[in-house]
Scaffold this active site. Structure first.
Site, PDB file in Angstrom:
ATOM      1  N   GLU A  38       4.335   8.744  -5.618  1.00 56.66           N
ATOM      2  CA  GLU A  38       5.025   7.993  -4.532  1.00 56.66           C
ATOM      3  C   GLU A  38       6.581   8.419  -4.471  1.00 56.66           C
ATOM      4  OE1 GLU A  38       4.512   5.712  -2.007  1.00 56.66           O
ATOM      5  OE2 GLU A  38       6.780   5.709  -1.948  1.00 56.66           O
ATOM      6  N   GLY A  53      -1.869  -8.966   8.029  1.00 54.13           N
ATOM      7  CA  GLY A  53      -2.996  -9.824   7.732  1.00 54.13           C
ATOM      8  C   GLY A  53      -4.363  -8.927   8.028  1.00 54.13           C
ATOM      9  N   ARG A 144       4.746  -8.305   3.039  1.00 53.95           N
ATOM     10  CA  ARG A 144       3.657  -7.079   2.688  1.00 53.95           C
ATOM     11  C   ARG A 144       3.950  -6.972   1.194  1.00 53.95           C
ATOM     12  NH1 ARG A 144       2.535  -2.472   6.518  1.00 53.95           N
ATOM     13  NH2 ARG A 144       2.743  -4.113   7.960  1.00 53.95           N
ATOM     14  N   ARG A 225      11.949  -7.145  16.029  1.00 55.48           N
ATOM     15  CA  ARG A 225      11.124  -8.259  15.112  1.00 55.48           C
ATOM     16  C   ARG A 225      12.061  -8.807  14.345  1.00 55.48           C
ATOM     17  NH1 ARG A 225       9.716  -6.010   9.810  1.00 55.48           N
ATOM     18  NH2 ARG A 225      11.016  -4.097   9.437  1.00 55.48           N
ATOM     19  N   TYR A 257       3.510 -15.454  14.649  1.00 55.10           N
ATOM     20  CA  TYR A 257       2.410 -16.193  13.769  1.00 55.10           C
ATOM     21  C   TYR A 257       3.320 -16.710  12.861  1.00 55.10           C
ATOM     22  CZ  TYR A 257       2.226 -11.416  12.004  1.00 55.10           C
ATOM     23  OH  TYR A 257       2.401 -10.147  11.363  1.00 55.10           O
ATOM     24  N   ASP A 338      -2.829   5.495   7.309  1.00 59.63           N
ATOM     25  CA  ASP A 338      -2.117   5.876   8.566  1.00 59.63           C
ATOM     26  C   ASP A 338      -1.823   7.442   8.841  1.00 59.63           C
ATOM     27  OD1 ASP A 338      -1.965   3.293   9.419  1.00 59.63           O
ATOM     28  OD2 ASP A 338       0.290   3.385   9.428  1.00 59.63           O
ATOM     29  N   ALA A 351      -4.193  -1.194   9.128  1.00 59.73           N
ATOM     30  CA  ALA A 351      -4.253  -1.254   7.459  1.00 59.73           C
ATOM     31  C   ALA A 351      -5.872  -1.733   7.155  1.00 59.73           C
ATOM     32  CB  ALA A 351      -3.409  -2.268   6.743  1.00 59.73           C
TER      33      ALA A 351
HETATM   34  C1  LIG Z   1       4.336  -4.037  13.599  1.00 55.91           C
HETATM   35  C2  LIG Z   1       3.122  -3.668  12.722  1.00 55.91           C
HETATM   36  C3  LIG Z   1       2.272  -4.755  12.438  1.00 55.91           C
HETATM   37  C4  LIG Z   1       1.139  -4.454  11.929  1.00 55.91           C
HETATM   38  N1  LIG Z   1       0.497  -5.682  11.350  1.00 55.91           N
HETATM   39  C5  LIG Z   1      -0.785  -5.296  10.848  1.00 55.91           C
HETATM   40  C6  LIG Z   1      -1.648  -6.304  10.485  1.00 55.91           C
HETATM   41  O1  LIG Z   1      -1.666  -7.635  10.503  1.00 55.91           O
HETATM   42  N2  LIG Z   1      -2.947  -5.676   9.798  1.00 55.91           N
HETATM   43  C7  LIG Z   1      -3.404  -4.550   9.673  1.00 55.91           C
HETATM   44  O2  LIG Z   1      -4.366  -4.276   9.170  1.00 55.91           O
HETATM   45  N3  LIG Z   1      -2.477  -3.639   9.883  1.00 55.91           N
HETATM   46  C8  LIG Z   1      -1.195  -3.669  10.514  1.00 55.91           C
HETATM   47  N4  LIG Z   1      -0.618  -2.982  10.887  1.00 55.91           N
HETATM   48  C9  LIG Z   1      -0.710  -1.597  10.464  1.00 55.91           C
HETATM   49  C10 LIG Z   1      -0.342  -1.214   8.756  1.00 55.91           C
HETATM   50  O3  LIG Z   1       0.820  -1.623   8.787  1.00 55.91           O
HETATM   51  C11 LIG Z   1      -0.578   0.343   8.616  1.00 55.91           C
HETATM   52  O4  LIG Z   1      -1.578   0.662   9.089  1.00 55.91           O
HETATM   53  C12 LIG Z   1      -0.589   0.321   7.131  1.00 55.91           C
HETATM   54  O5  LIG Z   1       0.402  -0.283   6.494  1.00 55.91           O
HETATM   55  C13 LIG Z   1      -0.550   1.827   6.641  1.00 55.91           C
HETATM   56  O6  LIG Z   1      -0.594   2.043   5.146  1.00 55.91           O
HETATM   57  P1  LIG Z   1      -0.777   3.444   4.405  1.00 55.91           P
HETATM   58  O7  LIG Z   1      -0.662   3.136   3.144  1.00 55.91           O
HETATM   59  O8  LIG Z   1      -1.726   4.239   5.254  1.00 55.91           O
HETATM   60  O9  LIG Z   1       0.870   4.033   4.862  1.00 55.91           O
HETATM   61  P2  LIG Z   1       2.181   3.381   4.351  1.00 55.91           P
HETATM   62  O10 LIG Z   1       2.250   1.924   4.356  1.00 55.91           O
HETATM   63  O11 LIG Z   1       3.416   4.101   5.561  1.00 55.91           O
HETATM   64  O12 LIG Z   1       2.329   4.027   3.057  1.00 55.91           O
HETATM   65  C14 LIG Z   1       2.590   5.412   2.986  1.00 55.91           C
HETATM   66  C15 LIG Z   1       3.498   5.619   1.501  1.00 55.91           C
HETATM   67  O13 LIG Z   1       3.584   7.170   1.206  1.00 55.91           O
HETATM   68  C16 LIG Z   1       4.827   7.488   0.699  1.00 55.91           C
HETATM   69  N5  LIG Z   1       5.278   8.756   1.323  1.00 55.91           N
HETATM   70  C17 LIG Z   1       5.587   9.188   2.292  1.00 55.91           C
HETATM   71  N6  LIG Z   1       5.635  10.467   2.388  1.00 55.91           N
HETATM   72  C18 LIG Z   1       5.461  10.917   0.977  1.00 55.91           C
HETATM   73  C19 LIG Z   1       5.622  12.190   0.386  1.00 55.91           C
HETATM   74  N7  LIG Z   1       6.096  13.291   1.002  1.00 55.91           N
HETATM   75  N8  LIG Z   1       5.384  12.303  -0.948  1.00 55.91           N
HETATM   76  C20 LIG Z   1       5.259  10.942  -1.693  1.00 55.91           C
HETATM   77  N9  LIG Z   1       5.090   9.821  -1.031  1.00 55.91           N
HETATM   78  C21 LIG Z   1       5.255   9.622   0.138  1.00 55.91           C
HETATM   79  C22 LIG Z   1       5.668   6.256   1.376  1.00 55.91           C
HETATM   80  O14 LIG Z   1       6.959   6.137   0.680  1.00 55.91           O
HETATM   81  C23 LIG Z   1       4.747   5.120   1.391  1.00 55.91           C
HETATM   82  O15 LIG Z   1       4.777   4.311   0.364  1.00 55.91           O
HETATM   83  C24 LIG Z   1       0.664  -3.077  11.381  1.00 55.91           C
HETATM   84  C25 LIG Z   1       1.859  -1.918  12.117  1.00 55.91           C
HETATM   85  C26 LIG Z   1       2.870  -2.355  12.638  1.00 55.91           C
HETATM   86  C27 LIG Z   1       3.603  -1.232  13.082  1.00 55.91           C
END
Ligand SMILES: Cc1cc2nc3c(=O)[nH]c(=O)nc-3n(C[C@H](O)[C@H](O)[C@H](O)COP(=O)(O)OP(=O)(O)OC[C@H]3O[C@@H](n4cnc5c(N)ncnc54)[C@H](O)[C@@H]3O)c2cc1C
Length: 459
Positions: A38, A53, A144, A225, A257, A338, A351
């Site tokens: 990380e 959520g 979160r 926000r 919410y 993502d 998520a």
């Molecule tokens: C406004 C908003 C509201 C949302 N609400 C919801 C909801 O209610 N419910 C839901 O299901 N989804 C929701 N989502 C979507 C959700 O937030 C994302 O889909 C989810 O957080 C993505 O998780 P992830 O682990 O894939 O990526 P991330 O949370 O982006 O985690 C990526 C991690 O990788 C690390 N990283 C990045 N690059 C590197 C690198 N080169 N080397 C090492 N580490 C690295 C970062 O530091 C981070 O810790 C929402 C999104 C938005 C924009």
């Protein structure tokens, strides 16, 4: 890493957001060796939203990833206010003056499902203590964090390496080599890119064959926000705060919410944008308060939203997404969360899709590691396993992403079918819009993925 047989399997996960941690939880539970790398110095959530959520599919995936998660998770959740129906996902109302309060459709524009239970996350006092929050920005992230904090209780600390920013990936026939910004080098049998929307791993996977798909696309919309106390919110919206709302309007909309056990109120004020996103490498942009307030000026907007907007930070959060992704893997490297399918947030399901990715992938890897000949060559299993993962996960995750975009069109009065009619928007969302996401048979997906993998191996 010593060789490339099944017993040598070691998984490198890059990124400790919800997706990466979910995979780690699943691998830990199933006894598959892994290491998480990380970039941050500690578990943290540099996410866009304060609250998060999961739909019933996300809850189920978490349960299936790791027994005992749900029990802990339930303790930090909040739904609509007590007494109000918990099976309402959102109630649709108007952004225009009067909010539609006196319209004949009032009371009939909520969407949800009898088997849906609204559960957003609140922070807990222990969360604040353990993360050492110092200012209100950090506190906004706490919700979160509460989820991430629970996830980390299932993961062995010695399997996590912080301050490791992945810079370069090299694939060899028998391993993957990871190079980090601090000069460190690591090796693994496979690499899972859970590194979020601006993913280094995505670049590696897609650049050779699909270079135009690497970068996330600006969705020509952004939001402001904030999180305020529920008593502050009640001064503006009265009892409308009790049930989650989507206020729809011409080019603008607002989502609200409750979080923090009902003590706090989370809001997003969203706007469409005609211009390209200005910043090259950032998805948020500091602006002046005047510029922010100007977005919600005009006779078409109820005064209450201007009062709410004054409580937001003057930061524009751009909405970006991965509209087209032709594959989620390349040889020994695979995408999850993502990095594979960043989405617009309007279905609150992004998520949840990452949790489903983790569930399928950890089951495939556990099947390979535990149920196959330990001395067999690993490479064919990786090929077959990743192809199966891609075949099961990509169509569903991409569909979610398309529908989130379509929903954005509805909420901003841009959808050709629903136009500017809240009754039509609500009616469309009430008719099986969410069911395919929420009530999906995840066990069947795991079985189908394992079958596909075996079929490919037996060809
Ligand atoms: C406004 C908003 C509201 C949302 N609400 C919801 C909801 O209610 N419910 C839901 O299901 N989804 C929701 N989502 C979507 C959700 O937030 C994302 O889909 C989810 O957080 C993505 O998780 P992830 O682990 O894939 O990526 P991330 O949370 O982006 O985690 C990526 C991690 O990788 C690390 N990283 C990045 N690059 C590197 C690198 N080169 N080397 C090492 N580490 C690295 C970062 O530091 C981070 O810790 C929402 C999104 C938005 C924009």
């Amino acid at each position: 890493m010593s060789g490339d047989t099944i017993r040598d399997l070691h998984v490198a996960i890059v990124g400790a957001g919800i997706g990466g941690l979910a995979l780690a939880m699943g691998l830990e539970k199933r006894g598959v060796p892994y290491t998480i790398y990380e970039a941050a110095q500690e578990f943290s959530a540099v996410g866009l939203s304060a609250g998060i959520g999961f739909g019933p599919n996300g809850d189920l995936a978490l349960d299936m990833l790791q027994e005992g998660f749900r029990e802990k998770y339930d303790k930090v959740c909040v739904g609509n206010m007590p007494g109000e129906p918990q099976d309402i996902y959102y109630e649709g109302m108007l952004l225009e003056p009067g909010l539609g309060l006196n319209e004949s459709w009032r009371g009939k524009t909520a969407w949800g499902h009898p088997d849906y239970v609204r559960r957003g996350v609140r922070h807990s006092p222990s969360t604040f203590k353990s993360f050492n929050y110092v200012n209100s920005t950090d506190i906004n992230q706490a919700h979160r964090h509460a989820v991430l904090e629970i996830m980390t209780t299932f993961i062995s600390a010695e399997k996590v390496r912080f301050s490791k920013t992945l810079m370069e990936i090299q694939q060899r026939s028998d391993k993957v080599i990871l190079k980090f910004a601090d000069g460190d080098v690591a090796e693994a049998s496979i690499l899972v890119g859970a590194d979020g929307i601006k993913s280094t791993v995505r670049e590696h996977v897609l650049r050779p064959l699909y270079p135009s798909q690497v970068e996330p696309v600006y969705a020509n919309s952004y939001c402001y926000r904030g999180v305020i106390t529920t008593s502050e919110a009640k001064e503006i919206f009265g009892d409308l705060t009790d049930v989650a709302k989507m206020y729809v309007g011409e080019r603008l909309c607002c989502v609200t919410y409750l979080i923090s056990k009902g003590d706090e109120f989370n809001f997003l004020l969203c706007a469409l944008d005609d211009k390209p996103w200005e910043l090259k490498n950032a998805v948020s942009q500091q602006i002046t308060q005047e510029v922010m307030l100007a977005d919600f000026e005009g006779p078409g907007v109820d005064e209450r939203f201007r009062r709410l907007l004054k409580k937001a930070r003057p930061v524009k959060w751009g909405f970006f997404y991965h509209r087209h992704t032709s594959t989620y893997y390349r040889d020994r490297v695979v995408l999850l969360g993502d990095s594979a399918h960043a989405s617009l947030p309007f279905q609150a399901a992004g998520a949840g899709q990452g949790l489903e990715d983790s569930l399928i992938l950890c089951n495939l890897l556990a099947t390979i590691y535990h149920d196959r000949d330990q001395v067999a060559a690993l490479a064919p299993y990786i090929r077959a396993g990743f192809a199966a993962y891609d075949a099961i996960r990509r169509p569903r995750a991409q569909r979610q992403l398309e529908r989130a975009h379509e929903m954005s069109d509805m909420l901003h009065y841009r959808h050709p079918e629903t136009g500017k009619r809240i009754e039509s928007i609500a009616s469309k969302l009430q008719k099986n819009w969410f069911e395919w996401i929420w009530f999906h048979d995840l066990k069947a997906d795991i079985d189908a993925a394992c079958k596909k993998m075996d079929a490919a191996l037996n060809k």
